[in-house]
Design a protein around this motif. Structure first.
Motif, PDB file in Angstrom:
ATOM      1  N   LEU A   1      66.331   2.565 105.058  1.00 27.65           N
ATOM      2  CA  LEU A   1      66.827   2.320 106.419  1.00 27.65           C
ATOM      3  C   LEU A   1      67.963   3.253 106.742  1.00 27.65           C
ATOM      4  O   LEU A   1      68.765   3.602 105.862  1.00 27.65           O
TER       5      LEU A   1
ATOM      6  N   GLU B   1      71.193   3.158 107.581  1.00 24.22           N
ATOM      7  CA  GLU B   1      72.066   1.983 107.430  1.00 24.22           C
ATOM      8  C   GLU B   1      73.108   1.880 108.544  1.00 24.22           C
ATOM      9  O   GLU B   1      73.505   0.785 108.921  1.00 24.22           O
TER      10      GLU B   1
ATOM     11  N   ASN C   1      81.737  10.617 114.574  1.00 20.63           N
ATOM     12  CA  ASN C   1      81.670  11.179 113.220  1.00 20.63           C
ATOM     13  C   ASN C   1      80.405  10.719 112.510  1.00 20.63           C
ATOM     14  O   ASN C   1      80.251  10.935 111.317  1.00 20.63           O
ATOM     15  N   SER C   2      79.535  10.048 113.234  1.00 17.64           N
ATOM     16  CA  SER C   2      78.222   9.559 112.779  1.00 17.64           C
ATOM     17  C   SER C   2      78.303   8.299 111.925  1.00 17.64           C
ATOM     18  O   SER C   2      77.281   7.821 111.436  1.00 17.64           O
TER      19      SER C   2
ATOM     20  N   LEU D   1      79.589   4.191 110.929  1.00 14.76           N
ATOM     21  CA  LEU D   1      79.763   2.853 111.487  1.00 14.76           C
ATOM     22  C   LEU D   1      81.256   2.527 111.466  1.00 14.76           C
ATOM     23  O   LEU D   1      81.897   2.645 110.411  1.00 14.76           O
TER      24      LEU D   1
ATOM     25  N   ILE E   1      77.827   0.222 103.433  1.00 20.86           N
ATOM     26  CA  ILE E   1      76.833  -0.665 104.049  1.00 20.86           C
ATOM     27  C   ILE E   1      75.755  -0.998 103.010  1.00 20.86           C
ATOM     28  O   ILE E   1      75.336  -0.124 102.246  1.00 20.86           O
TER      29      ILE E   1
ATOM     30  N   SER F   1      81.584  17.276 102.799  1.00 20.47           N
ATOM     31  CA  SER F   1      81.255  16.267 101.785  1.00 20.47           C
ATOM     32  C   SER F   1      80.006  16.707 101.017  1.00 20.47           C
ATOM     33  O   SER F   1      79.961  16.634  99.784  1.00 20.47           O
TER      34      SER F   1
HETATM   35  C1  B12 Z   1      72.179  11.543 103.487  1.00 23.31           C
HETATM   36  C2  B12 Z   1      73.520  10.885 103.643  1.00 23.31           C
HETATM   37  C3  B12 Z   1      74.636  11.696 103.721  1.00 23.31           C
HETATM   38  C4  B12 Z   1      74.533  13.220 103.838  1.00 23.31           C
HETATM   39  C5  B12 Z   1      74.073  13.565 105.262  1.00 23.31           C
HETATM   40  C6  B12 Z   1      74.661  12.683 106.351  1.00 23.31           C
HETATM   41  C7  B12 Z   1      73.743  12.554 107.577  1.00 23.31           C
HETATM   42  N1  B12 Z   1      74.089  11.699 108.519  1.00 23.31           N
HETATM   43  O1  B12 Z   1      72.738  13.173 107.696  1.00 23.31           O
HETATM   44  C8  B12 Z   1      75.981  13.690 103.494  1.00 23.31           C
HETATM   45  C9  B12 Z   1      76.034  14.108 102.046  1.00 23.31           C
HETATM   46  C10 B12 Z   1      76.517  14.811 104.356  1.00 23.31           C
HETATM   47  C11 B12 Z   1      76.758  12.389 103.673  1.00 23.31           C
HETATM   48  C12 B12 Z   1      78.129  12.369 103.797  1.00 23.31           C
HETATM   49  C13 B12 Z   1      78.867  11.200 103.944  1.00 23.31           C
HETATM   50  N2  B12 Z   1      78.423   9.944 103.804  1.00 23.31           N
HETATM   51 CO1  B12 Z   1      76.540   9.492 103.706  1.00 23.31          CO
HETATM   52  N3  B12 Z   1      74.761   8.850 103.688  1.00 23.31           N
HETATM   53  C14 B12 Z   1      73.633   9.468 103.709  1.00 23.31           C
HETATM   54  C15 B12 Z   1      72.475   8.445 103.731  1.00 23.31           C
HETATM   55  C16 B12 Z   1      71.941   8.302 102.315  1.00 23.31           C
HETATM   56  C17 B12 Z   1      71.355   8.754 104.696  1.00 23.31           C
HETATM   57  C18 B12 Z   1      71.838   9.173 106.106  1.00 23.31           C
HETATM   58  C19 B12 Z   1      70.718   9.728 106.935  1.00 23.31           C
HETATM   59  O2  B12 Z   1      69.972  10.584 106.500  1.00 23.31           O
HETATM   60  N4  B12 Z   1      70.561   9.230 108.162  1.00 23.31           N
HETATM   61  C20 B12 Z   1      69.506   9.682 109.044  1.00 23.31           C
HETATM   62  C21 B12 Z   1      70.121  10.597 110.078  1.00 23.31           C
HETATM   63  C22 B12 Z   1      69.002  11.344 110.771  1.00 23.31           C
HETATM   64  O3  B12 Z   1      70.817   9.737 110.958  1.00 23.31           O
HETATM   65  P1  B12 Z   1      72.088  10.184 111.808  1.00 23.31           P
HETATM   66  O4  B12 Z   1      72.913  11.151 111.035  1.00 23.31           O
HETATM   67  O5  B12 Z   1      72.725   8.941 112.320  1.00 23.31           O
HETATM   68  O6  B12 Z   1      71.424  11.002 113.004  1.00 23.31           O
HETATM   69  C23 B12 Z   1      70.693  10.381 114.059  1.00 23.31           C
HETATM   70  C24 B12 Z   1      71.586   9.633 115.029  1.00 23.31           C
HETATM   71  O7  B12 Z   1      72.838  10.275 115.065  1.00 23.31           O
HETATM   72  C25 B12 Z   1      70.814   9.780 116.340  1.00 23.31           C
HETATM   73  N5  B12 Z   1      71.756  10.072 117.395  1.00 23.31           N
HETATM   74  C26 B12 Z   1      72.092  11.239 117.871  1.00 23.31           C
HETATM   75  N6  B12 Z   1      72.993  11.132 118.827  1.00 23.31           N
HETATM   76  C27 B12 Z   1      73.205   9.829 118.986  1.00 23.31           C
HETATM   77  C28 B12 Z   1      74.042   9.160 119.844  1.00 23.31           C
HETATM   78  C29 B12 Z   1      74.058   7.767 119.785  1.00 23.31           C
HETATM   79  C30 B12 Z   1      74.930   7.033 120.713  1.00 23.31           C
HETATM   80  C31 B12 Z   1      73.277   7.069 118.862  1.00 23.31           C
HETATM   81  C32 B12 Z   1      73.308   5.569 118.802  1.00 23.31           C
HETATM   82  C33 B12 Z   1      72.447   7.771 117.993  1.00 23.31           C
HETATM   83  C34 B12 Z   1      72.434   9.145 118.075  1.00 23.31           C
HETATM   84  O8  B12 Z   1      69.926  10.882 116.191  1.00 23.31           O
HETATM   85  C35 B12 Z   1      70.039  11.436 114.907  1.00 23.31           C
HETATM   86  C36 B12 Z   1      68.670  11.842 114.441  1.00 23.31           C
HETATM   87  O9  B12 Z   1      67.805  10.692 114.379  1.00 23.31           O
HETATM   88  C37 B12 Z   1      73.243   7.148 104.198  1.00 23.31           C
HETATM   89  C38 B12 Z   1      72.646   5.829 103.690  1.00 23.31           C
HETATM   90  C39 B12 Z   1      71.467   5.398 104.535  1.00 23.31           C
HETATM   91  N7  B12 Z   1      70.375   5.059 103.916  1.00 23.31           N
HETATM   92  O10 B12 Z   1      71.564   5.364 105.758  1.00 23.31           O
HETATM   93  C40 B12 Z   1      74.685   7.408 103.678  1.00 23.31           C
HETATM   94  C41 B12 Z   1      75.857   6.885 104.489  1.00 23.31           C
HETATM   95  C42 B12 Z   1      75.615   7.180 105.961  1.00 23.31           C
HETATM   96  N8  B12 Z   1      76.960   7.696 104.026  1.00 23.31           N
HETATM   97  C43 B12 Z   1      78.087   7.077 103.931  1.00 23.31           C
HETATM   98  C44 B12 Z   1      79.332   7.675 103.610  1.00 23.31           C
HETATM   99  C45 B12 Z   1      80.469   6.759 103.210  1.00 23.31           C
HETATM  100  C46 B12 Z   1      79.480   9.070 103.675  1.00 23.31           C
HETATM  101  C47 B12 Z   1      80.803   9.852 103.657  1.00 23.31           C
HETATM  102  C48 B12 Z   1      81.915   9.196 104.481  1.00 23.31           C
HETATM  103  C49 B12 Z   1      81.276  10.047 102.180  1.00 23.31           C
HETATM  104  C50 B12 Z   1      82.526  10.899 102.062  1.00 23.31           C
HETATM  105  N9  B12 Z   1      83.717  10.326 102.215  1.00 23.31           N
HETATM  106  O11 B12 Z   1      82.431  12.062 101.786  1.00 23.31           O
HETATM  107  C51 B12 Z   1      80.341  11.214 104.237  1.00 23.31           C
HETATM  108  C52 B12 Z   1      80.537  11.243 105.760  1.00 23.31           C
HETATM  109  C53 B12 Z   1      80.016  12.455 106.465  1.00 23.31           C
HETATM  110  C54 B12 Z   1      79.720  12.157 107.918  1.00 23.31           C
HETATM  111  N10 B12 Z   1      80.665  12.364 108.811  1.00 23.31           N
HETATM  112  O12 B12 Z   1      78.632  11.669 108.191  1.00 23.31           O
HETATM  113  C55 B12 Z   1      77.953   5.615 104.313  1.00 23.31           C
HETATM  114  C56 B12 Z   1      78.515   5.413 105.720  1.00 23.31           C
HETATM  115  C57 B12 Z   1      79.228   4.093 105.925  1.00 23.31           C
HETATM  116  C58 B12 Z   1      79.698   3.958 107.354  1.00 23.31           C
HETATM  117  N11 B12 Z   1      80.819   3.281 107.548  1.00 23.31           N
HETATM  118  O13 B12 Z   1      79.084   4.413 108.259  1.00 23.31           O
HETATM  119  C59 B12 Z   1      76.372   5.416 104.210  1.00 23.31           C
HETATM  120  C60 B12 Z   1      75.793   4.405 105.199  1.00 23.31           C
HETATM  121  C61 B12 Z   1      76.107   4.957 102.749  1.00 23.31           C
HETATM  122  C62 B12 Z   1      76.475   3.498 102.516  1.00 23.31           C
HETATM  123  N12 B12 Z   1      75.529   2.662 102.124  1.00 23.31           N
HETATM  124  O14 B12 Z   1      77.580   3.051 102.678  1.00 23.31           O
HETATM  125  N13 B12 Z   1      75.937  11.303 103.705  1.00 23.31           N
END
Ligand code: B12
Length: 246
Positions: free
Chosen positions: A83, A85, A100-101, A103, A114, A160
């Motif tokens: 998911l 998350e 910052n993407s 939660l 999460i 990161s």
């Molecule tokens: C791969 C991953 C990473 C990768 C890539 C991040 C990414 N977003 O792609 C890297 C290694 C860079 C990374 C870094 C970090 N991560 Co990380 N990561 C993950 C992981 C495993 C998957 C994320 C993913 O691929 N999401 C899918 C992408 C496509 O989603 P997205 O980025 O949200 O993009 C979509 C939306 O933004 C949407 N969208 C676009 N515009 C808009 C506008 C609106 C309004 C909305 C609603 C949506 C939207 O379209 C995009 C495409 O579909 C998750 C766990 C999980 N299973 O979710 C943890 C997770 C997100 N990570 C986490 C953490 C803690 C971090 C770091 C803070 C760690 C650190 N201190 O270094 C950093 C933060 C970097 C940052 N600013 O995001 C936590 C976040 C907790 C929270 N409070 O949100 C998670 C949830 C893990 C956990 N279980 O706790 N991470």
């Protein structure tokens, strides 16, 4: 619920057949500034590996639920989850999605891990609209490598992710380590966030008990750290690049 697109990962196979509901949990991890003094790690990597700490809580909850509902299936995930998350936590009403993407929870800010339990139990839906942050733009403006654009993080540019890369880093990437002084993860987009001001410290005692803010080398390495899944070479390479001597 399960309407969200699933992320490609091996854990996909663990989703219970006929899954209907997702119970989402937040695990706040902010310990208070005193715990991060002279740290060369991002906040999430200061305590022991969160997969283990959060996993133990989720496992206990799953055991309890299995006892109470023996005819149903329950599987827990934390990070290694199919998911998205952040999206799941937003839909569950646990906070808003930041530019910052991440939660952001009202009480604990974005410094929350999460986790979730997926089940075939039909739980009344508690879906909320996905709200967003203040959109002040500070995270985007202050990102050390311009990795953020309109709430989406560029995985190839995120510092990161760079600290977690295997092999030799490019000179421009190594320079980011020297410039930031951080050798694992990155907190810039979270530290600058106004919604992370005056947040509560975590009540989860395991995060305090295992806190170790400075990585000095091999003596601080063990298999329980947040960076251990990448093995010693990666963190030791970063330490060497940073030039820090302890
Ligand atoms: C791969 C991953 C990473 C990768 C890539 C991040 C990414 N977003 O792609 C890297 C290694 C860079 C990374 C870094 C970090 N991560 Co990380 N990561 C993950 C992981 C495993 C998957 C994320 C993913 O691929 N999401 C899918 C992408 C496509 O989603 P997205 O980025 O949200 O993009 C979509 C939306 O933004 C949407 N969208 C676009 N515009 C808009 C506008 C609106 C309004 C909305 C609603 C949506 C939207 O379209 C995009 C495409 O579909 C998750 C766990 C999980 N299973 O979710 C943890 C997770 C997100 N990570 C986490 C953490 C803690 C971090 C770091 C803070 C760690 C650190 N201190 O270094 C950093 C933060 C970097 C940052 N600013 O995001 C936590 C976040 C907790 C929270 N409070 O949100 C998670 C949830 C893990 C956990 N279980 O706790 N991470």
């Amino acid at each position: 619920m399960l309407k969200a697109d699933l992320l490609e990962c091996r854990a996909k196979n663990r989703i219970p057949i006929g899954a209907k509901s997702v119970i989402v949990y937040l695990f706040p991890y902010y310990l208070g500034e005193a715990y991060y003094k002279n740290s060369n790690l991002s906040k999430y990597a200061v305590p022991d590996d969160y997969h283990k700490i959060c996993g133990e809580y989720l496992e206990k909850t799953v055991s309890y639920l299995k006892e109470k509902y023996p005819d149903n299936s329950f599987e827990y995930f934390c990070d290694n989850s199919p998911l998205n998350e952040v999206r799941a936590a937003c839909l569950a009403g646990l906070g808003v999605k930041g530019e910052n993407s991440l939660l952001i929870n009202e009480a604990y800010g974005s410094f929350c891990f999460i986790g979730e339990i997926i089940t075939d139990l039909d739980i009344p839906i508690d879906e909320k609209e996905i709200a967003t942050c203040l959109k002040c733009g500070l995270c985007e403006k202050n990102c050390i490598n311009n990795a953020l654009k309109n709430g989406v993080v560029d995985e190839n540019k995120c510092f990161s992710a760079i600290t977690q890369k295997k092999g030799e880093l490019k000179e421009s990437e190594a320079e980011l380590i020297r410039q930031s002084g951080c050798i694992w993860g990155c907190d810039i987009c979270q530290n600058i966030c106004p919604m992370n001001k005056n947040i509560k410290i975590t009540p989860i005692k395991e995060f305090y008990k295992t806190a170790n803010p400075v990585y000095r080398g091999e003596s601080d390495y063990n298999k329980n750290r947040a960076f251990s899944w990448r093995k010693q070479d990666v963190i030791n390479r970063n330490l060497k690049i940073s030039g820090c001597k302890f």
